[in-house]
Scaffold this motif. Structure first.
Motif, PDB file in Angstrom:
ATOM      1  N   ASP A   1       0.831  -1.209   0.000  1.00 30.66           N
ATOM      2  CA  ASP A   1       0.000   0.000   0.000  1.00 30.66           C
ATOM      3  C   ASP A   1       0.864   1.258   0.000  1.00 30.66           C
ATOM      4  OD1 ASP A   1      -2.385  -1.318  -0.133  1.00 30.66           O
ATOM      5  OD2 ASP A   1      -2.779  -1.289   2.027  1.00 30.66           O
ATOM      6  N   TYR A   2       1.989   1.208   0.738  1.00 29.24           N
ATOM      7  CA  TYR A   2       2.912   2.342   0.747  1.00 29.24           C
ATOM      8  C   TYR A   2       3.508   2.539  -0.658  1.00 29.24           C
ATOM      9  CZ  TYR A   2       7.094   5.123   1.751  1.00 29.24           C
ATOM     10  OH  TYR A   2       8.068   6.102   1.730  1.00 29.24           O
ATOM     11  N   TYR A   3       3.887   1.433  -1.289  1.00 32.86           N
ATOM     12  CA  TYR A   3       4.433   1.477  -2.652  1.00 32.86           C
ATOM     13  C   TYR A   3       3.426   2.124  -3.610  1.00 32.86           C
ATOM     14  CZ  TYR A   3       4.821  -0.712  -7.311  1.00 32.86           C
ATOM     15  OH  TYR A   3       4.820  -0.959  -8.658  1.00 32.86           O
ATOM     16  N   LEU A   4       2.156   1.697  -3.506  1.00 37.15           N
ATOM     17  CA  LEU A   4       1.110   2.261  -4.364  1.00 37.15           C
ATOM     18  C   LEU A   4       0.962   3.760  -4.141  1.00 37.15           C
ATOM     19  CD1 LEU A   4      -2.099   0.021  -4.515  1.00 37.15           C
ATOM     20  CD2 LEU A   4      -0.449   0.493  -6.318  1.00 37.15           C
ATOM     21  N   GLU A   5       0.968   4.149  -2.871  1.00 37.48           N
ATOM     22  CA  GLU A   5       0.829   5.557  -2.508  1.00 37.48           C
ATOM     23  C   GLU A   5       1.959   6.382  -3.109  1.00 37.48           C
ATOM     24  OE1 GLU A   5       1.225   8.044   1.625  1.00 37.48           O
ATOM     25  OE2 GLU A   5       0.290   6.060   1.762  1.00 37.48           O
ATOM     26  N   LYS A   6       3.198   5.878  -2.998  1.00 38.06           N
ATOM     27  CA  LYS A   6       4.351   6.596  -3.535  1.00 38.06           C
ATOM     28  C   LYS A   6       4.305   6.658  -5.065  1.00 38.06           C
ATOM     29  CE  LYS A   6       6.276   7.979   0.119  1.00 38.06           C
ATOM     30  NZ  LYS A   6       6.291   9.436   0.356  1.00 38.06           N
ATOM     31  N   LYS A   7       3.873   5.550  -5.688  1.00 38.23           N
ATOM     32  CA  LYS A   7       3.753   5.535  -7.155  1.00 38.23           C
ATOM     33  C   LYS A   7       2.744   6.586  -7.614  1.00 38.23           C
ATOM     34  CE  LYS A   7       4.749   2.751 -10.012  1.00 38.23           C
ATOM     35  NZ  LYS A   7       5.741   2.834 -11.121  1.00 38.23           N
ATOM     36  N   LEU A   8       1.636   6.665  -6.887  1.00 39.36           N
ATOM     37  CA  LEU A   8       0.596   7.636  -7.226  1.00 39.36           C
ATOM     38  C   LEU A   8       1.129   9.054  -7.069  1.00 39.36           C
ATOM     39  CD1 LEU A   8      -2.374   7.932  -8.060  1.00 39.36           C
ATOM     40  CD2 LEU A   8      -2.970   7.992  -5.645  1.00 39.36           C
ATOM     41  N   GLU A   9       1.875   9.287  -5.986  1.00 40.43           N
ATOM     42  CA  GLU A   9       2.481  10.610  -5.772  1.00 40.43           C
ATOM     43  C   GLU A   9       3.419  10.969  -6.923  1.00 40.43           C
ATOM     44  OE1 GLU A   9       4.458  10.855  -2.021  1.00 40.43           O
ATOM     45  OE2 GLU A   9       2.626  10.554  -0.861  1.00 40.43           O
ATOM     46  N   GLN A  10       4.233   9.976  -7.346  1.00 41.96           N
ATOM     47  CA  GLN A  10       5.179  10.212  -8.438  1.00 41.96           C
ATOM     48  C   GLN A  10       4.448  10.533  -9.738  1.00 41.96           C
ATOM     49  OE1 GLN A  10       7.546   6.651  -8.506  1.00 41.96           O
ATOM     50  NE2 GLN A  10       8.596   7.130  -6.595  1.00 41.96           N
ATOM     51  N   GLU A  11       3.363   9.786 -10.000  1.00 42.30           N
ATOM     52  CA  GLU A  11       2.593  10.021 -11.226  1.00 42.30           C
ATOM     53  C   GLU A  11       1.951  11.408 -11.204  1.00 42.30           C
ATOM     54  OE1 GLU A  11      -0.119   6.772 -11.387  1.00 42.30           O
ATOM     55  OE2 GLU A  11       1.450   5.277 -11.780  1.00 42.30           O
ATOM     56  N   GLU A  12       1.399  11.763 -10.026  1.00 41.37           N
ATOM     57  CA  GLU A  12       0.774  13.092  -9.910  1.00 41.37           C
ATOM     58  C   GLU A  12       1.816  14.189 -10.072  1.00 41.37           C
ATOM     59  OE1 GLU A  12      -1.096  12.834  -6.129  1.00 41.37           O
ATOM     60  OE2 GLU A  12      -2.945  11.911  -6.906  1.00 41.37           O
ATOM     61  N   LEU A  13       3.005  13.966  -9.471  1.00 44.28           N
ATOM     62  CA  LEU A  13       4.081  14.953  -9.577  1.00 44.28           C
ATOM     63  C   LEU A  13       4.538  15.097 -11.021  1.00 44.28           C
ATOM     64  CD1 LEU A  13       5.964  16.856  -8.026  1.00 44.28           C
ATOM     65  CD2 LEU A  13       7.560  14.941  -7.754  1.00 44.28           C
ATOM     66  N   ALA A  14       4.680  13.946 -11.706  1.00 40.65           N
ATOM     67  CA  ALA A  14       5.096  13.972 -13.114  1.00 40.65           C
ATOM     68  C   ALA A  14       4.054  14.714 -13.960  1.00 40.65           C
ATOM     69  CB  ALA A  14       5.284  12.546 -13.627  1.00 40.65           C
ATOM     70  N   ALA A  15       2.760  14.449 -13.660  1.00 40.47           N
ATOM     71  CA  ALA A  15       1.686  15.112 -14.405  1.00 40.47           C
ATOM     72  C   ALA A  15       1.712  16.620 -14.145  1.00 40.47           C
ATOM     73  CB  ALA A  15       0.334  14.523 -14.008  1.00 40.47           C
ATOM     74  N   LEU A  16       1.945  16.990 -12.866  1.00 38.33           N
ATOM     75  CA  LEU A  16       2.014  18.414 -12.523  1.00 38.33           C
ATOM     76  C   LEU A  16       3.202  19.081 -13.201  1.00 38.33           C
ATOM     77  CD1 LEU A  16       1.134  18.392  -8.716  1.00 38.33           C
ATOM     78  CD2 LEU A  16      -0.171  19.508 -10.541  1.00 38.33           C
ATOM     79  N   GLU A  17       4.345  18.364 -13.218  1.00 41.27           N
ATOM     80  CA  GLU A  17       5.540  18.924 -13.856  1.00 41.27           C
ATOM     81  C   GLU A  17       5.317  19.106 -15.351  1.00 41.27           C
ATOM     82  OE1 GLU A  17       8.623  16.261 -12.743  1.00 41.27           O
ATOM     83  OE2 GLU A  17       9.020  17.243 -10.813  1.00 41.27           O
ATOM     84  N   ALA A  18       4.654  18.097 -15.966  1.00 39.30           N
ATOM     85  CA  ALA A  18       4.358  18.187 -17.401  1.00 39.30           C
ATOM     86  C   ALA A  18       3.410  19.351 -17.666  1.00 39.30           C
ATOM     87  CB  ALA A  18       3.742  16.876 -17.889  1.00 39.30           C
ATOM     88  N   GLN A  19       2.392  19.473 -16.794  1.00 39.40           N
ATOM     89  CA  GLN A  19       1.437  20.570 -16.932  1.00 39.40           C
ATOM     90  C   GLN A  19       2.131  21.909 -16.728  1.00 39.40           C
ATOM     91  OE1 GLN A  19      -1.753  20.367 -14.109  1.00 39.40           O
ATOM     92  NE2 GLN A  19      -2.955  21.968 -15.075  1.00 39.40           N
ATOM     93  N   SER A  20       3.030  21.928 -15.720  1.00 43.18           N
ATOM     94  CA  SER A  20       3.767  23.158 -15.438  1.00 43.18           C
ATOM     95  C   SER A  20       4.657  23.552 -16.616  1.00 43.18           C
ATOM     96  CB  SER A  20       4.610  22.962 -14.181  1.00 43.18           C
ATOM     97  OG  SER A  20       5.392  24.088 -13.916  1.00 43.18           O
ATOM     98  N   SER A  21       5.299  22.538 -17.211  1.00 48.41           N
ATOM     99  CA  SER A  21       6.167  22.810 -18.372  1.00 48.41           C
ATOM    100  C   SER A  21       5.356  23.383 -19.521  1.00 48.41           C
ATOM    101  CB  SER A  21       6.855  21.520 -18.827  1.00 48.41           C
ATOM    102  OG  SER A  21       7.665  21.010 -17.812  1.00 48.41           O
ATOM    103  N   GLN A  22       4.165  22.779 -19.730  1.00 47.63           N
ATOM    104  CA  GLN A  22       3.304  23.267 -20.811  1.00 47.63           C
ATOM    105  C   GLN A  22       2.849  24.693 -20.533  1.00 47.63           C
ATOM    106  OE1 GLN A  22       0.203  20.350 -20.930  1.00 47.63           O
ATOM    107  NE2 GLN A  22       1.411  18.856 -22.043  1.00 47.63           N
ATOM    108  N   GLN A  23       2.496  24.918 -19.258  1.00 46.35           N
ATOM    109  CA  GLN A  23       2.042  26.255 -18.886  1.00 46.35           C
ATOM    110  C   GLN A  23       3.164  27.283 -19.041  1.00 46.35           C
ATOM    111  OE1 GLN A  23       0.593  25.501 -14.961  1.00 46.35           O
ATOM    112  NE2 GLN A  23      -1.497  25.076 -15.629  1.00 46.35           N
TER     113      GLN A  23
END
Length: 639
Positions: free
Chosen positions: A528-550
């Motif tokens: 469950d901890y692994y899943l939580e961290k993976k989700l955080e990483q995916e959200e962070l990557a998505a935010l970074e991609a969105q930030s780069s686009q912005q």
């Protein structure tokens, strides 16, 4: 709506009663699990409900228009078609409708028909009616449904011929085809076999949103917790219903047993007390009437049966002969694969004494290959594996490939430990549920669950200080899994294991090592901890991609409208300053008002007038509140 009722069902195999007085009900959107020991009759019950087996007593009531879809264990899809062509066969009726619609369109485009008003209107009416029916039955989305199911089950190339697929892939495809039929009742016997964790997560989400009822047999407790809302336990040929998911069932079952045992023990104490009183007082003239009264009371008591606990379970623990050094394994830049073909490379990690590390990753990424490379059954293709001091390795193979001999079960174990007395070997086998004549069975004739238990018995005897386990919970029933978990939790050595059983990973793992084609990533926690961290990483990557686009868009906009922005910012700055000045004036005014109110409150003619004090206090408090709000606005604007 009730879709299906099973009443007092019975089933015999020869003279043996397999199922007795089975009751079960399915309503629309029910999510039901059937659990129980291997051999309890779960698969037999599903086959009877699905109409694949007859029953010897009771009844199954189902409306005629209710459809049932059934997937047996390890049912592989056999076909000469490609994946896409086979999935299209589910929608044959819709495809015929689609061809008819195309034909009607061609007719309406024909000038001769178009100019014949009566004929044209008849065709148009037929077309409209068929188009409505086609749309209602999903004619415009069935291809999207196929793509969605195939993507979820990890089939990327839809042109592959089914005959070229592996057994596990054919089983997944059979599941996909069944899901596309969308029956009112979906019956699944071990649907999680051959699914990796990513695909399991997709299936859980799909089944959670499924419109029909679902009846499942599964040994995957994490899956059951996510999907089901009712559990029927099949034990000693009887069924008991529990409300909730698998974890809730375990809690209720334990609470029920504890409550029933207390009631039983209380009644036993009451009976013993009555019997004792009768025995001591029946013969005495002065107390014989009371003794007779107690005897009548005793005769009226409906004696409870002793609550039956769980059926006999395997009983074992893992110990070590000697302790390893603190550094158990050091893996650096390792590449693994077969016949020189790399499956995964760049794998680096360290294992310390007391670690319990779960290897995770999609099917085919090289998890089992990595384990076999570490135990030197396969050569490494690059990199190194360093082994710690005093290391002894015990290996559990998910295929139990080495358990195919014609030896008897007793000799399979005894031949490896010939100095042990037969009684000790029989005791070990008894702890793994091989009792009586079971120890005389040939190994090759054992079921998957029996082979798994025998492999675990052999592993226990080794007393290794590093256990390397490849899918150790495969073929084990739910109770055996729990006992294995308890044994591994108490194990004093080190564990490196591969498992698709997320419940098992949560209980055992202290670290999770995720494999990818180009390396490995370590997570310090359970699944469950692994899943939580993976989700955080995916959200962070998505935010970074969105930030780069912005940022890119913003830079582009700056280049185009820098003058306008500068003009606008100056305007906003002027507005800000004006607003600050206005607020400062209001603050000054309010401060004067507050000072005035407080002076008034000190004046004798005011503080002696109760109503006047209340009025001024009220105004003063309001002024202070307004002042506080203005101060916050000022602070925000002044930043």
């Amino acid at each position: 709506m009730i879709l299906l009722q099973v009443n007092q069902l019975q089933k015999f195999y020869g003279a043996d009663l397999i199922l007795s007085n089975i009751k079960l009900e399915l309503q629309t959107r029910d999510r039901v699990a059937v659990v129980g020991r291997n051999g309890a009759g779960k698969s037999t019950l599903l086959k009877i409900i699905a109409g694949h087996l007859s029953h010897d007593g009771g009844e199954i009531i189902k409306p005629k228009d209710v459809s049932i879809g059934y997937l047996a264990q390890n049912t592989g899809l056999e076909s000469t078609l490609s994946i896409w062509e086979e999935m299209l066969t589910v929608f044959e009726e819709l495809r015929i409708m689609e061809k008819t619609l195309r034909r009607l369109e061609e007719q309406m485009a024909d000038p001769d028909i178009f100019n014949n008003q009566g004929k044209y209107e008849r065709i148009l009416k037929d077309y409209d009616q068929l188009q409505v029916k086609f749309k209602e039955q999903g004619g415009y989305q069935f291809e999207a449904d196929i793509r969605s199911i195939l993507h979820g089950l990890n089939f990327q190339d839809h042109s592959l011929m089914i005959s070229s697929l592996s057994g596990g892939q054919k089983t997944r495809l059979a599941l996909g085809k069944l899901l596309l039929t969308k029956p009112d009742i979906l019956i699944l016997d071990e649907p999680t076999n051959h699914l990796d964790i990513e695909t399991l997560s997709w299936l859980e989400q799909y089944l959670q949103g499924y419109d029909g009822a679902i009846l499942i047999v599964s040994h995957d407790r994490y899956f059951l917790d996510k999907v089901v809302t009712q559990v029927y336990e099949l034990s000693r040929r009887q069924m008991q219903k529990y409300t909730g998911n698998y974890s809730a069932y375990l809690e209720q079952k334990a609470a029920n047993y504890e409550r029933e045992m207390k009631l039983y023990e209380k009644q036993q104490q009451e009976i013993a007390a009555l019997q004792d009183f009768i025995q001591r007082n029946l013969a005495r003239a002065s107390t014989t009437k009371r003794a007779q009264s107690r005897r009548k009371k005793l005769e009226k008591i409906e004696v409870m049966d002793r609550p039956q606990g769980d059926e006999k379970s395997a009983n074992f623990l893992f110990d070590i002969e000697k302790q390893s050094g603190n550094d158990v394994l050091t893996v650096e830049s390792l590449a693994v694969g077969y016949d020189g073909d790399k499956v995964s490379e760049g794998i680096s990690f360290r294992v310390f004494r007391g670690d319990s590390i779960a290897l995770v990753g999609p099917n085919g990424i090289g998890k089992s290959t990595l384990l076999k490379t570490i135990i030197k059954r396969l050569p490494s293709l690059a990199g190194t594996v360093q082994y710690g001091t005093n290391l002894s390795i015990g290996y559990y193979d998910q295929e139990q490939a080495n358990l195919s001999s014609n030896k008897r079960v007793l000799n399979e174990l005894w031949d490896e430990y010939p100095l042990k007395p037969e009684k000790e070997i029989r005791t070990v086998l008894g702890n793994f549920l091989f009792s009586g004549d079971d120890v005389l069975k040939t190994v090759s004739s054992l079921s998957g669950g029996e082979k798994a238990r025998l492999a675990l018995a052999k592993l226990m005897m080794e007393k290794a200080n590093l256990l390397i386990l490849d899918e150790p919970t495969n073929h084990l029933d739910l109770d055996s899994k729990e006992i294995l978990e308890n044994a591994l939790v108490d194990y004093p050595g080190t564990i490196l294991f591969v498992s698709h059983d997320r419940y098992f990973i949560n209980r055992i793992a202290t670290k999770v090592l995720e494999l990818s084609p180009t390396g490995s990533t370590e997570y310090l926690g359970d699944y469950d901890y692994y899943l939580e961290k993976k989700l955080e990483q995916e959200e962070l990557a998505a935010l970074e991609a969105q930030s780069s686009q912005q940022k890119a868009a913003a830079n582009d906009q700056i280049e185009k409208t820098s003058y306008q922005q500068d003009k606008e910012s100056k305007k906003l700055e002027r507005q800000r300053k004006r607003k600050l000045e206005e607020i400062e004036q209001k603050i000054e005014q309010l401060e004067e008002e507050i000072q005035s109110y407080e002076q008034q409150l000190c004046e004798p003619e005011v503080f002696q007038d109760h109503e006047k004090v209340l009025e001024i206090n009220s105004k003063n408090e309001q002024a202070k509140a307004d002042l506080e709000q203005l101060m916050e606005e000022w602070a925000d604007l002044a930043e």
